[in-house]
Design a protein around this motif. Structure first.
Motif: not given
Length: 337
Positions: A246-271, A314-316
Protein backbone atom coordinates in the motif's frame (compact mmCIF):
# COMPACT_ATOMS: atom_id res chain seq x y z
CA UNK A 1 3.83 -6.62 -35.74
CA UNK A 2 4.56 -7.16 -32.03
CA UNK A 3 6.23 -10.37 -30.96
CA UNK A 4 3.90 -13.16 -29.84
CA UNK A 5 6.23 -14.62 -27.23
CA UNK A 6 4.36 -15.67 -24.10
CA UNK A 7 5.72 -14.69 -20.70
CA UNK A 8 7.18 -17.71 -18.87
CA UNK A 9 5.21 -16.68 -15.77
CA UNK A 10 1.87 -16.99 -17.58
CA UNK A 11 1.04 -20.02 -15.46
CA UNK A 12 0.29 -17.51 -12.69
CA UNK A 13 -2.94 -16.65 -14.53
CA UNK A 14 -4.16 -20.21 -13.97
CA UNK A 15 -2.94 -20.15 -10.37
CA UNK A 16 -4.76 -16.91 -9.51
CA UNK A 17 -8.09 -17.81 -11.10
CA UNK A 18 -7.86 -21.43 -10.02
CA UNK A 19 -7.32 -20.74 -6.33
CA UNK A 20 -10.46 -18.61 -6.30
CA UNK A 21 -12.49 -21.48 -7.77
CA UNK A 22 -10.86 -23.89 -5.32
CA UNK A 23 -11.44 -21.81 -2.20
CA UNK A 24 -12.77 -18.26 -2.39
CA UNK A 25 -15.83 -19.02 -4.49
CA UNK A 26 -17.44 -20.92 -1.64
CA UNK A 27 -18.07 -17.59 0.07
CA UNK A 28 -20.34 -16.71 -2.85
CA UNK A 29 -22.83 -19.60 -3.14
CA UNK A 30 -24.77 -18.04 -6.03
CA UNK A 31 -21.62 -17.84 -8.16
CA UNK A 32 -20.47 -21.28 -7.04
CA UNK A 33 -23.74 -23.08 -7.71
CA UNK A 34 -24.62 -21.37 -10.97
CA UNK A 35 -21.25 -20.69 -12.56
CA UNK A 36 -18.71 -22.92 -10.79
CA UNK A 37 -18.74 -25.76 -13.32
CA UNK A 38 -18.70 -23.38 -16.29
CA UNK A 39 -15.86 -21.32 -14.86
CA UNK A 40 -13.83 -24.47 -14.19
CA UNK A 41 -14.22 -25.47 -17.86
CA UNK A 42 -13.18 -21.99 -18.97
CA UNK A 43 -10.16 -22.30 -16.70
CA UNK A 44 -9.30 -25.62 -18.32
CA UNK A 45 -9.57 -24.09 -21.81
CA UNK A 46 -7.38 -21.16 -20.76
CA UNK A 47 -4.88 -23.67 -19.40
CA UNK A 48 -4.80 -25.52 -22.74
CA UNK A 49 -4.03 -22.32 -24.65
CA UNK A 50 -1.44 -20.97 -22.21
CA UNK A 51 0.38 -24.24 -21.64
CA UNK A 52 0.44 -25.13 -25.31
CA UNK A 53 2.13 -21.83 -26.07
CA UNK A 54 4.51 -22.29 -23.13
CA UNK A 55 5.41 -25.80 -24.33
CA UNK A 56 6.11 -24.67 -27.89
CA UNK A 57 8.22 -21.76 -26.68
CA UNK A 58 10.06 -23.87 -24.11
CA UNK A 59 11.67 -26.03 -26.78
CA UNK A 60 12.81 -23.17 -28.97
CA UNK A 61 16.61 -23.00 -29.10
CA UNK A 62 16.76 -19.25 -28.60
CA UNK A 63 14.62 -19.50 -25.47
CA UNK A 64 15.42 -22.70 -23.59
CA UNK A 65 19.11 -22.30 -22.71
CA UNK A 66 19.01 -18.59 -21.70
CA UNK A 67 15.85 -19.26 -19.67
CA UNK A 68 17.21 -22.23 -17.72
CA UNK A 69 20.56 -20.50 -17.17
CA UNK A 70 18.89 -17.42 -15.68
CA UNK A 71 18.98 -18.10 -11.90
CA UNK A 72 16.00 -15.82 -11.23
CA UNK A 73 13.72 -16.21 -14.23
CA UNK A 74 14.02 -20.00 -14.19
CA UNK A 75 11.96 -20.07 -10.98
CA UNK A 76 8.89 -19.08 -13.00
CA UNK A 77 8.60 -22.78 -13.89
CA UNK A 78 7.01 -22.95 -10.45
CA UNK A 79 3.93 -21.20 -11.88
CA UNK A 80 3.56 -24.00 -14.44
CA UNK A 81 3.59 -26.65 -11.71
CA UNK A 82 1.33 -24.80 -9.28
CA UNK A 83 -1.01 -23.92 -12.16
CA UNK A 84 -1.53 -27.59 -13.08
CA UNK A 85 -1.90 -28.55 -9.41
CA UNK A 86 -4.58 -25.93 -8.78
CA UNK A 87 -6.39 -26.78 -12.02
CA UNK A 88 -6.53 -30.48 -11.13
CA UNK A 89 -7.95 -29.68 -7.70
CA UNK A 90 -10.58 -27.39 -9.20
CA UNK A 91 -11.66 -29.96 -11.79
CA UNK A 92 -11.78 -32.67 -9.11
CA UNK A 93 -14.02 -30.41 -7.04
CA UNK A 94 -16.57 -29.91 -9.83
CA UNK A 95 -16.06 -33.09 -11.86
CA UNK A 96 -15.02 -35.91 -9.46
CA UNK A 97 -15.70 -38.52 -12.17
CA UNK A 98 -12.69 -37.14 -14.05
CA UNK A 99 -10.36 -38.51 -11.36
CA UNK A 100 -8.48 -41.03 -13.64
CA UNK A 101 -7.75 -38.29 -16.19
CA UNK A 102 -6.67 -35.89 -13.45
CA UNK A 103 -4.39 -38.51 -11.93
CA UNK A 104 -2.62 -38.76 -15.29
CA UNK A 105 -2.16 -34.97 -15.28
CA UNK A 106 -0.87 -35.18 -11.72
CA UNK A 107 1.79 -37.77 -12.57
CA UNK A 108 2.98 -35.62 -15.47
CA UNK A 109 3.09 -32.62 -13.15
CA UNK A 110 5.21 -34.52 -10.62
CA UNK A 111 7.68 -35.35 -13.39
CA UNK A 112 7.81 -31.68 -14.35
CA UNK A 113 8.43 -30.80 -10.71
CA UNK A 114 11.36 -33.25 -10.67
CA UNK A 115 12.90 -31.34 -13.59
CA UNK A 116 12.15 -28.10 -11.75
CA UNK A 117 13.90 -29.47 -8.67
CA UNK A 118 17.15 -29.90 -10.57
CA UNK A 119 16.82 -26.41 -12.04
CA UNK A 120 16.08 -24.91 -8.62
CA UNK A 121 19.16 -26.47 -7.04
CA UNK A 122 21.39 -25.09 -9.80
CA UNK A 123 19.78 -21.64 -9.57
CA UNK A 124 20.07 -21.49 -5.78
CA UNK A 125 23.77 -22.37 -6.04
CA UNK A 126 24.32 -19.46 -8.42
CA UNK A 127 22.39 -17.03 -6.24
CA UNK A 128 24.25 -18.06 -3.10
CA UNK A 129 27.60 -17.34 -4.69
CA UNK A 130 26.69 -14.05 -6.35
CA UNK A 131 24.84 -11.04 -4.96
CA UNK A 132 22.26 -9.57 -7.34
CA UNK A 133 20.22 -6.40 -7.10
CA UNK A 134 17.44 -7.86 -9.29
CA UNK A 135 16.46 -10.64 -6.88
CA UNK A 136 12.78 -10.72 -5.88
CA UNK A 137 10.05 -12.97 -4.53
CA UNK A 138 9.84 -15.18 -7.63
CA UNK A 139 12.45 -17.46 -6.02
CA UNK A 140 9.81 -18.43 -3.44
CA UNK A 141 7.94 -20.22 -6.23
CA UNK A 142 10.31 -23.05 -5.28
CA UNK A 143 8.16 -23.46 -2.16
CA UNK A 144 4.86 -22.81 -3.93
CA UNK A 145 5.52 -25.41 -6.62
CA UNK A 146 6.66 -28.02 -4.11
CA UNK A 147 3.76 -27.57 -1.70
CA UNK A 148 1.27 -27.58 -4.58
CA UNK A 149 2.51 -31.09 -5.37
CA UNK A 150 1.78 -32.13 -1.77
CA UNK A 151 -1.82 -30.90 -1.98
CA UNK A 152 -2.25 -32.44 -5.42
CA UNK A 153 -1.03 -35.87 -4.37
CA UNK A 154 -3.01 -35.93 -1.13
CA UNK A 155 -6.25 -34.99 -2.90
CA UNK A 156 -5.87 -37.31 -5.89
CA UNK A 157 -4.07 -40.34 -4.43
CA UNK A 158 -5.21 -41.68 -1.04
CA UNK A 159 -2.35 -44.19 -0.87
CA UNK A 160 0.57 -41.74 -0.87
CA UNK A 161 2.88 -42.61 2.09
CA UNK A 162 2.79 -39.95 4.79
CA UNK A 163 6.58 -40.05 5.06
CA UNK A 164 6.91 -39.01 1.42
CA UNK A 165 4.45 -36.18 2.02
CA UNK A 166 6.40 -35.01 5.06
CA UNK A 167 9.64 -34.98 3.08
CA UNK A 168 8.05 -32.77 0.40
CA UNK A 169 6.54 -30.39 2.96
CA UNK A 170 9.86 -29.92 4.78
CA UNK A 171 11.70 -29.61 1.47
CA UNK A 172 9.37 -26.77 0.56
CA UNK A 173 10.00 -25.16 3.95
CA UNK A 174 13.73 -25.50 3.34
CA UNK A 175 13.38 -23.71 0.01
CA UNK A 176 11.43 -20.96 1.77
CA UNK A 177 14.12 -20.43 4.41
CA UNK A 178 16.79 -20.29 1.72
CA UNK A 179 14.71 -17.88 -0.37
CA UNK A 180 14.06 -15.57 2.58
CA UNK A 181 17.77 -15.56 3.40
CA UNK A 182 18.59 -14.48 -0.16
CA UNK A 183 15.88 -11.81 -0.17
CA UNK A 184 17.00 -10.47 3.20
CA UNK A 185 20.60 -10.32 2.00
CA UNK A 186 19.48 -8.51 -1.15
CA UNK A 187 17.44 -5.83 0.65
CA UNK A 188 19.83 -5.37 3.59
CA UNK A 189 23.14 -5.27 1.73
CA UNK A 190 22.14 -3.28 -1.37
CA UNK A 191 20.58 0.12 -1.90
CA UNK A 192 17.00 0.10 -3.09
CA UNK A 193 13.88 2.22 -3.36
CA UNK A 194 10.32 1.18 -2.60
CA UNK A 195 8.96 2.46 -5.92
CA UNK A 196 11.48 0.79 -8.22
CA UNK A 197 12.86 -2.21 -6.35
CA UNK A 198 9.98 -3.68 -4.37
CA UNK A 199 8.39 -6.15 -6.79
CA UNK A 200 4.86 -7.55 -7.04
CA UNK A 201 6.21 -11.05 -6.52
CA UNK A 202 7.33 -10.18 -2.99
CA UNK A 203 3.78 -10.91 -1.88
CA UNK A 204 4.80 -14.56 -2.24
CA UNK A 205 6.62 -13.98 1.07
CA UNK A 206 3.29 -14.71 2.74
CA UNK A 207 1.73 -16.68 -0.12
CA UNK A 208 4.39 -19.38 0.03
CA UNK A 209 3.64 -19.88 3.72
CA UNK A 210 -0.11 -19.94 3.11
CA UNK A 211 0.26 -22.80 0.64
CA UNK A 212 2.63 -24.50 3.10
CA UNK A 213 -0.05 -24.21 5.74
CA UNK A 214 -2.68 -25.60 3.37
CA UNK A 215 -0.38 -28.51 2.55
CA UNK A 216 0.10 -29.28 6.24
CA UNK A 217 -3.63 -29.11 6.93
CA UNK A 218 -4.42 -31.25 3.88
CA UNK A 219 -1.94 -33.88 5.08
CA UNK A 220 -3.01 -33.36 8.72
CA UNK A 221 0.53 -32.70 9.86
CA UNK A 222 1.69 -30.88 12.99
CA UNK A 223 -0.08 -30.20 16.28
CA UNK A 224 -2.85 -27.72 17.00
CA UNK A 225 -0.59 -25.27 18.90
CA UNK A 226 1.89 -25.31 16.03
CA UNK A 227 -0.80 -24.65 13.41
CA UNK A 228 -2.33 -21.86 15.47
CA UNK A 229 1.07 -20.17 15.81
CA UNK A 230 1.82 -20.77 12.14
CA UNK A 231 -1.47 -19.21 11.01
CA UNK A 232 -0.94 -16.16 13.23
CA UNK A 233 2.56 -15.77 11.80
CA UNK A 234 1.21 -15.89 8.25
CA UNK A 235 -1.47 -13.33 9.15
CA UNK A 236 1.26 -11.06 10.52
CA UNK A 237 3.22 -11.37 7.29
CA UNK A 238 0.10 -10.62 5.24
CA UNK A 239 -0.40 -7.39 7.19
CA UNK A 240 3.27 -6.37 6.96
CA UNK A 241 3.84 -7.21 3.30
CA UNK A 242 0.55 -5.75 2.10
CA UNK A 243 1.22 -2.68 4.23
CA UNK A 244 4.44 -2.22 2.26
CA UNK A 245 2.44 -2.76 -0.95
CA UNK A 246 0.00 0.00 0.00
CA UNK A 247 2.87 2.37 0.81
CA UNK A 248 4.48 1.53 -2.53
CA UNK A 249 1.19 2.10 -4.37
CA UNK A 250 0.77 5.49 -2.68
CA UNK A 251 4.28 6.57 -3.64
CA UNK A 252 3.88 5.37 -7.23
CA UNK A 253 0.57 7.22 -7.68
CA UNK A 254 2.07 10.36 -6.14
CA UNK A 255 5.07 10.23 -8.49
CA UNK A 256 3.64 8.71 -11.67
CA UNK A 257 -0.11 9.26 -11.45
CA UNK A 258 -2.83 6.64 -11.19
CA UNK A 259 -2.56 5.11 -14.68
CA UNK A 260 1.21 4.73 -14.74
CA UNK A 261 1.52 4.20 -11.02
CA UNK A 262 -0.80 1.24 -10.40
CA UNK A 263 -3.17 0.81 -13.36
CA UNK A 264 -0.54 -0.74 -15.63
CA UNK A 265 -0.64 -4.45 -16.36
CA UNK A 266 2.24 -6.76 -15.54
CA UNK A 267 2.20 -10.55 -15.47
CA UNK A 268 3.60 -10.58 -11.92
CA UNK A 269 0.41 -8.95 -10.59
CA UNK A 270 -1.35 -12.32 -10.75
CA UNK A 271 0.89 -13.47 -7.92
CA UNK A 272 -0.94 -11.09 -5.60
CA UNK A 273 -4.31 -12.60 -6.55
CA UNK A 274 -2.93 -16.06 -5.94
CA UNK A 275 -1.52 -15.20 -2.53
CA UNK A 276 -4.77 -13.52 -1.46
CA UNK A 277 -6.75 -16.57 -2.54
CA UNK A 278 -4.29 -18.96 -0.95
CA UNK A 279 -4.51 -17.25 2.43
CA UNK A 280 -8.30 -17.65 2.24
CA UNK A 281 -7.98 -21.33 1.29
CA UNK A 282 -5.51 -21.98 4.12
CA UNK A 283 -7.70 -20.22 6.67
CA UNK A 284 -10.86 -22.07 5.62
CA UNK A 285 -9.09 -25.43 5.63
CA UNK A 286 -7.68 -24.84 9.12
CA UNK A 287 -10.97 -23.46 10.42
CA UNK A 288 -12.99 -26.45 9.18
CA UNK A 289 -10.46 -29.24 9.80
CA UNK A 290 -11.44 -31.86 12.36
CA UNK A 291 -7.75 -32.66 12.91
CA UNK A 292 -7.17 -29.48 14.93
CA UNK A 293 -8.99 -28.14 17.98
CA UNK A 294 -8.63 -24.39 17.52
CA UNK A 295 -9.26 -21.98 20.39
CA UNK A 296 -12.81 -20.63 20.37
CA UNK A 297 -11.59 -17.05 20.12
CA UNK A 298 -9.52 -17.83 17.01
CA UNK A 299 -12.45 -19.59 15.35
CA UNK A 300 -14.67 -16.57 16.01
CA UNK A 301 -12.02 -14.22 14.64
CA UNK A 302 -11.60 -16.34 11.49
CA UNK A 303 -15.38 -16.48 11.05
CA UNK A 304 -15.40 -12.69 10.95
CA UNK A 305 -12.28 -12.39 8.79
CA UNK A 306 -13.18 -14.94 6.10
CA UNK A 307 -16.25 -13.18 4.58
CA UNK A 308 -14.33 -9.89 4.49
CA UNK A 309 -11.24 -11.49 3.00
CA UNK A 310 -13.34 -13.33 0.41
CA UNK A 311 -14.64 -9.99 -0.86
CA UNK A 312 -11.06 -8.70 -1.12
CA UNK A 313 -10.08 -11.82 -3.07
CA UNK A 314 -13.00 -11.44 -5.49
CA UNK A 315 -12.63 -7.69 -5.96
CA UNK A 316 -8.89 -7.86 -6.59
CA UNK A 317 -9.41 -10.71 -9.07
CA UNK A 318 -12.14 -8.84 -10.98
CA UNK A 319 -9.96 -5.73 -11.18
CA UNK A 320 -7.00 -7.78 -12.39
CA UNK A 321 -9.07 -9.51 -15.09
CA UNK A 322 -10.41 -6.12 -16.18
CA UNK A 323 -6.89 -4.67 -16.40
CA UNK A 324 -5.67 -7.76 -18.27
CA UNK A 325 -8.56 -7.53 -20.75
CA UNK A 326 -7.87 -3.86 -21.41
CA UNK A 327 -4.22 -4.62 -22.08
CA UNK A 328 -5.05 -7.50 -24.44
CA UNK A 329 -7.47 -5.33 -26.43
CA UNK A 330 -4.82 -2.63 -26.73
CA UNK A 331 -2.24 -5.24 -27.75
CA UNK A 332 -4.56 -6.63 -30.43
CA UNK A 333 -5.15 -3.19 -31.90
CA UNK A 334 -1.41 -2.49 -32.05
CA UNK A 335 -0.67 -5.86 -33.68
CA UNK A 336 -3.16 -5.10 -36.45
CA UNK A 337 -1.37 -1.91 -37.45
Amino acid sequence: MLAKRIDPAAGAIIMANGIFLYGGIQAFPIIDQNLGKLLSILLFLAWLVIYWRLSVQFFQKNFLRPFLNNPIQSFTIGTWIAGVSVLCNVLLKYYPAALPFLQGMAVTNVLLWAVFLVTMIKSFKKLLTKQTKTLHGVILLSTVGTQSIVILLKNLFNWIPIMFVEVLVFLGIGFYVLGIYLLTRRYVLTQWTLIEDWKNTNCIIHGALSITGLAMVTAQLMTTPFMVGFWLFVLTLVILVEGIELARAYQRVKKLGFSQGIWTYHISQWSRNFTFGMFFAFTVALNESSAYQLPKGLIQFQDILLPLWAKIVLLSLVLQIWLYAQTQIKYSKLSLK
